[in-house]
Enzyme design. Structure first.
Site, PDB file in Angstrom:
ATOM      1  CB  CYS A  33      -0.910  -0.056   1.230  1.00 37.57           C
ATOM      2  SG  CYS A  33      -1.748   1.485   1.613  1.00 37.57           S
ATOM      3  CB  CYS A  36       0.157   1.943   4.053  1.00 32.97           C
ATOM      4  SG  CYS A  36      -1.543   1.381   3.839  1.00 32.97           S
TER       5      CYS A  36
END
Length: 117
Positions: A33, A36
């Site tokens: 991600c 993230c």
């Protein structure tokens, strides 16, 4: 230097988060991600700045599907604040450090630090 964010797992979630004496911000994330990874340095800084007031924990959703499933995590990054063993706030998506810090302070009831001009 070790990271100040704690790694939490399905097995340790109860003791690390639910039974914590201080509020815990759980970052639901995954290796793949991009957003993230983008907010990770900000969360490290916030963990340092708010040390003793709030704990920042990271839970990898790929490695720990039980907790992610229990809290209905559908997109990442998702941040959840737990206070006194209860889920009190959720924020989905990445944002600048100032926004994350403000949201965490508001969620745990801490005074918002004044920004110097």
């Amino acid at each position: 230097m070790s990271p100040l964010t704690a790694k939490v797992t399905d097995a340790s979630f109860e003791s690390d988060v639910i039974k914590s004496n201080e509020p815990v911000v759980v970052d639901f994330w995954a290796e793949w991600c991009g957003p993230c990874r983008m907010i990770a340095p900000s969360l490290e800084e916030i963990a340092t700045e708010m040390s003793g007031k709030v704990k920042i924990a990271k839970l990898n959703v790929d490695e720990n599907p039980a907790v992610a499933g229990k809290y209905g995590i559908r997109s990442i990054p998702t941040l959840m604040v737990f206070k006194d063993g209860k889920h009190v706030a959720t924020k989905t998506g990445a944002g600048p450090k100032s926004e994350l810090s403000r949201w965490i302070n508001a969620s745990v009831g801490a005074p918002v630090p004044q920004q110097s001009a």
